[in-house]
Design an enzyme around this catalytic site. Structure first.
Site, PDB file in Angstrom:
ATOM      1  N   SER A 198     -36.119  43.462   1.165  1.00 25.92           N
ATOM      2  CA  SER A 198     -36.891  42.221   1.255  1.00 25.92           C
ATOM      3  C   SER A 198     -35.957  41.032   1.082  1.00 25.92           C
ATOM      4  CB  SER A 198     -37.966  42.183   0.166  1.00 25.92           C
ATOM      5  OG  SER A 198     -38.565  40.903   0.076  1.00 25.92           O
ATOM      6  N   TYR A 209     -40.243  42.723  -8.483  1.00 27.46           N
ATOM      7  CA  TYR A 209     -40.201  43.117  -7.073  1.00 27.46           C
ATOM      8  C   TYR A 209     -38.838  42.790  -6.459  1.00 27.46           C
ATOM      9  CZ  TYR A 209     -41.399  43.290  -2.103  1.00 27.46           C
ATOM     10  OH  TYR A 209     -41.418  43.585  -0.760  1.00 27.46           O
TER      11      TYR A 209
END
Length: 251
Positions: A144, A158
């Protein structure tokens, strides 16, 4: 040089979001699929949909929780045997729970770190073992753009988990240099999926646009890809050099 056609593709996290979208795109290209997720009933629905739309392909499924490393180690070779081999493994399964550290969300933050780091590690172990035995294959690790810098709030655990995946994929790539096994790290930006609820920024794209860019990038088999390439490649480069207070305001 033209890349080989990866006919037999395993996708984890295939029951929803990017995984489901990738399965649809690869099926439309005539690829055979092994689909993995925790929710077996959703996989069966997807399998039926894909076979109806592309009756010439093969689709096999397995309900596997990637948090269970033993289940991954057993299940991946079984799927490979059922499909006749795996040419590409897309390690996509992941979650995005959590909140700022120290606000009582420790359990959710740990769950995100467990699934995204150790769950992906288990997938990579199983995939690369198969590829080593056959001397070829393509491992795709879905990271990501949140991995580029430390992120605040719901993105802290995350982003940290995805940064770990960047290092994991690069280490595997270094190990496999000179072999017939390729490793691609993909860094999606803001795409409208359930995992990105509360994390969508000014450059958010719809799911179809994001999946199209993701599959196109995977098919090229680069070392690293930003999805969509514009604006996330230049944005990521900028994020790496900006002072943290500026990054905090932007993210």
């Amino acid at each position: 040089m033209p890349r080989p056609v990866r006919q037999r593709i395993l996708v984890t996290g295939a029951s929803s979001g990017l995984g489901r979208g990738m399965a649809r795109r690869f099926a439309a290209r005539g690829r055979d699929l092994a689909l993995v997720a925790r929710r077996g009933e959703l996989l069966e629905e997807l399998r039926d949909e894909l076979l109806a739309a592309s009756p010439g392909i093969r689709v096999v499924t397995a309900a596997i929780d990637v948090d269970d490393a033993d289940a991954v180690a057993r299940g991946v070779p079984e799927l490979a045997a059922e499909l006749g081999g795996i040419d590409r493994f897309v390690a996509n399964a992941g979650i995005g729970r959590g909140a700022s550290v120290g606000t009582g969300a420790g359990r959710a933050n740990r769950a995100t770190l467990l699934t995204n780091v150790l769950g992906t590690h288990a997938q990579c172990e199983a995939a690369v073992e198969l590829f080593r035995a056959h001397g070829s294959g393509h491992l795709v690790v879905i990271s990501s753009v949140a991995s580029v810098r430390g992120m605040r709030g719901t993105r802290t655990a995350y982003g940290a988990s995805k940064a770990a995946l960047n290092a994991l994929a690069e280490g595997i790539r270094s190990d496999l240099l000179g072999t017939g096994i390729r490793v691609t790290t993909v860094l999606p930006g803001y795409i409208e999926t359930d995992i990105n609820v509360g994390r969508r920024g000014p450059f958010t794209v719809d799911l179809d646009t994001g999946v199209d860019a993701l599959v196109a990038a995977i098919e090229r088999e680069p070392v690293r890809a930003y999805v969509p390439e514009w604006p996330w490649r230049p944005v990521s480069a900028l994020l790496r050099v900006l002072p943290l207070p500026v990054v905090r305001r932007l993210t």
